[in-house]
Design an enzyme around this catalytic site. Structure first.
Site, PDB file in Angstrom:
ATOM      1  N   GLY A  30      45.271 -15.296  36.185  1.00 16.39           N
ATOM      2  CA  GLY A  30      45.528 -13.866  36.345  1.00 16.39           C
ATOM      3  C   GLY A  30      46.454 -13.567  37.515  1.00 16.39           C
ATOM      4  N   THR A  31      46.238 -14.249  38.611  1.00 15.26           N
ATOM      5  CA  THR A  31      47.029 -13.984  39.810  1.00 15.26           C
ATOM      6  C   THR A  31      48.505 -14.302  39.572  1.00 15.26           C
ATOM      7  OG1 THR A  31      45.129 -14.461  41.213  1.00 15.26           O
ATOM      8  CG2 THR A  31      47.299 -14.568  42.259  1.00 15.26           C
ATOM      9  N   ASN A  68      37.857  -4.465  38.262  1.00 14.80           N
ATOM     10  CA  ASN A  68      36.913  -5.561  38.483  1.00 14.80           C
ATOM     11  C   ASN A  68      35.743  -5.189  39.397  1.00 14.80           C
ATOM     12  OD1 ASN A  68      39.483  -5.594  40.064  1.00 14.80           O
ATOM     13  ND2 ASN A  68      38.322  -6.965  41.376  1.00 14.80           N
ATOM     14  N   GLN A 107      40.089  -8.203  33.135  1.00 13.63           N
ATOM     15  CA  GLN A 107      38.675  -7.856  32.933  1.00 13.63           C
ATOM     16  C   GLN A 107      38.381  -7.293  31.546  1.00 13.63           C
ATOM     17  OE1 GLN A 107      35.961  -8.419  34.667  1.00 13.63           O
ATOM     18  NE2 GLN A 107      36.875  -9.172  36.550  1.00 13.63           N
ATOM     19  N   ALA A 119      41.637 -16.951  31.303  1.00 15.52           N
ATOM     20  CA  ALA A 119      40.576 -17.541  30.476  1.00 15.52           C
ATOM     21  C   ALA A 119      39.206 -17.540  31.146  1.00 15.52           C
ATOM     22  CB  ALA A 119      40.949 -18.971  30.089  1.00 15.52           C
ATOM     23  N   HIS A 120      39.179 -17.706  32.483  1.00 17.75           N
ATOM     24  CA  HIS A 120      37.877 -17.977  33.111  1.00 17.75           C
ATOM     25  C   HIS A 120      36.965 -16.758  33.215  1.00 17.75           C
ATOM     26  CE1 HIS A 120      38.350 -16.571  37.427  1.00 17.75           C
ATOM     27  NE2 HIS A 120      39.613 -16.557  37.056  1.00 17.75           N
ATOM     28  N   THR A 180      55.143 -28.723  33.296  1.00 13.90           N
ATOM     29  CA  THR A 180      54.411 -29.239  32.140  1.00 13.90           C
ATOM     30  C   THR A 180      53.138 -28.417  31.943  1.00 13.90           C
ATOM     31  OG1 THR A 180      55.324 -31.426  32.501  1.00 13.90           O
ATOM     32  CG2 THR A 180      53.334 -31.304  31.148  1.00 13.90           C
ATOM     33  N   CYS A 198      36.896 -11.238  46.188  1.00 13.72           N
ATOM     34  CA  CYS A 198      38.113 -11.726  46.815  1.00 13.72           C
ATOM     35  C   CYS A 198      38.191 -11.321  48.269  1.00 13.72           C
ATOM     36  CB  CYS A 198      39.323 -11.194  46.070  1.00 13.72           C
ATOM     37  SG  CYS A 198      39.128 -11.356  44.309  1.00 13.72           S
TER      38      CYS A 198
END
Ligand SMILES: *Cc1c(COP(=O)(O)O)cnc(C)c1O
Length: 394
Positions: free
Chosen positions: A71-72, A149, A177, A198-199, A235, A323
């Site tokens: 996301g960042t 968030n 979110q 994804a997380h 990659t 954060c």
């Protein structure tokens, strides 16, 4: 001891379907997808499939999907990429964004771009009219997050994008979110750029996507070997991408059911703690909040002490924002909503997930109220309040 995880807005566990899908890529499927030989090509097929799955969820074309490290990076790539392609100009964002948007905006503000930060109402919602008023002839980008968030508020992205479209300004949304939890088709939301990761939906950490609508003027943040159609070199994180593709397919299958279950759970959570703990406030907009999140301000105690006491009882939560924990600054989101800075420091975020059970919530109802009572009794603010409260009652 009970160990209860109520911090799903920070991250989520990898679900078994995702883990099983990833394992071969840590083992026999190790080719580089840019290689024309069979080792590379068998992996490329899987990468294409993951891209296809995410594109389909967004109602986008696979060519518009760029894999990133999360996301960042997606947020940085969107803001800096559009700014660098334009060279100069004006950017509009809000005071409640994730630091991954806030910091690049502030950085661009210090390096030659003009930035306007839109304020929010006390319920944490951005008014599309404020965006409209802020747009100038030199505005190059509007960035407003989808679901916040910290408090879970859902922003009126469709109405905001109607404004940006009319003005011909590209629009970005941080949907980290909301992706996999709410409908996020890019044409319905009307956005040109979207960040997802994804997380937050039971996929692996370190993989995200920046959706870039065809025709959007944007420079790449990371340049090198020209992967991802030159938009993000390096990659690819194949295991991550494949895991993300699986995570979204699984999330979509249960999306409505999880939403309904969380809605019932959130109401019960708020009703019960409001009844058991005097003098607390639930933050956000009652109608437009994603039901995983309960942001609660507890007067006369410090959030950090509450967090540590809950942790000792096995309950993992967050103060204002994961954060910024460790810092003594109150959350910028709560401050933007006009919450008193002392009260903001007594604010906790409970965030539930697909696996959260009624039993776990029951346990919180048992341990949380006595912790508040004990800390209030210990705190100087609490002692004074108790005195005034009993005098007022007498
Ligand atoms: C978690 C989060 C991010 C950051 O994503 P990472 O994948 O951890 O870099 C950005 N925006 C929002 C709204 C988030 O919740």
């Amino acid at each position: 001891m009970n160990r209860i995880y109520l911090d799903h807005n920070a991250t989520t566990p990898v679900r078994p379907e995702v883990r099983d899908r990833i394992l071969p890529f840590l083992d026999e499927l190790y080719g580089n997808p840019s290689s024309p030989h069979s080792f590379g090509q068998e992996v490329k097929v899987q990468l294409d499939d993951a891209r296809e799955r995410i594109a389909s969820q967004l109602g986008a074309s696979p060519a518009e999907i760029v894999f990133t490290s999360g996301g960042t990076e997606s947020d940085n790539a969107a803001l800096k990429g559009v700014a660098y392609a334009a060279g100069k100009g004006h950017i509009i964002t809000t005071l409640i964004e994730h630091p991954a948007v806030m910091q690049p905006a502030s950085y661009l503000g210090k390096t030659g771009f003009d930035v306007t930060y839109i304020k929010v109402a006390s319920d944490g919602i951005v008014d599309p009219d404020e965006i409209k008023k802020a747009i100038r002839p030199d505005t190059i980008l509007v960035s407003v997050m989808h679901v916040n968030n910290e408090v879970g508020t859902i922003q009126p992205i469709e109405q905001i994008s109607a404004v940006t479209r009319e003005a011909g300004v590209p629009m970005h949304t941080d949907a980290v979110q909301s992706f996999g939890k709410l409908p996020t088709r890019v044409d319905d939301l009307g956005v040109d750029l979207m960040s997802i990761a994804a997380h937050k939906i039971y996929g692996p950490k370190g993989i995200g996507v920046l959706y870039i609508r065809k025709g959007t003027r944007i420079d790449p943040l990371i340049i090198g070997g020209a992967q991802e159609k030159r938009r993000r070199s390096g990659t690819e994180n194949i295991a991550g991408a494949v895991g993300f593709g699986e995570a979204i397919v699984q999330a979509e299958k249960e999306r409505a059911e999880v939403y309904d279950r969380l809605t019932v759970m959130r109401k019960r959570f708020i009703d019960t703690i409001s009844e058991k703990i005097p003098d607390i406030t639930i933050n956000g907009n009652a109608g437009a909040t994603f039901p995983s999140t309960v942001s609660v301000s507890v007067s006369r105690v410090e959030g950090e002490s509450l967090l540590l006491s809950l942790d000792m009882e096995g309950v993992a939560i967050s103060t204002g924002s994961a954060c910024s924990s460790g810092s003594l600054e109150p959350s910028h989101v709560l401050v933007a909503m006009g919450i008193d800075t002392v009260l903001a420091q007594g604010t906790l975020r409970f965030s539930m997930g697909r696996g959260t059970t009624d039993e776990e919530i029951e346990y919180v109802f048992e341990v949380f109220p006595p912790i508040v009572e004990r800390l209030r009794a210990m705190s100087p603010l609490g002692a004074r309040w108790k005195e005034e409260y009993s005098q007022a009652k007498a």
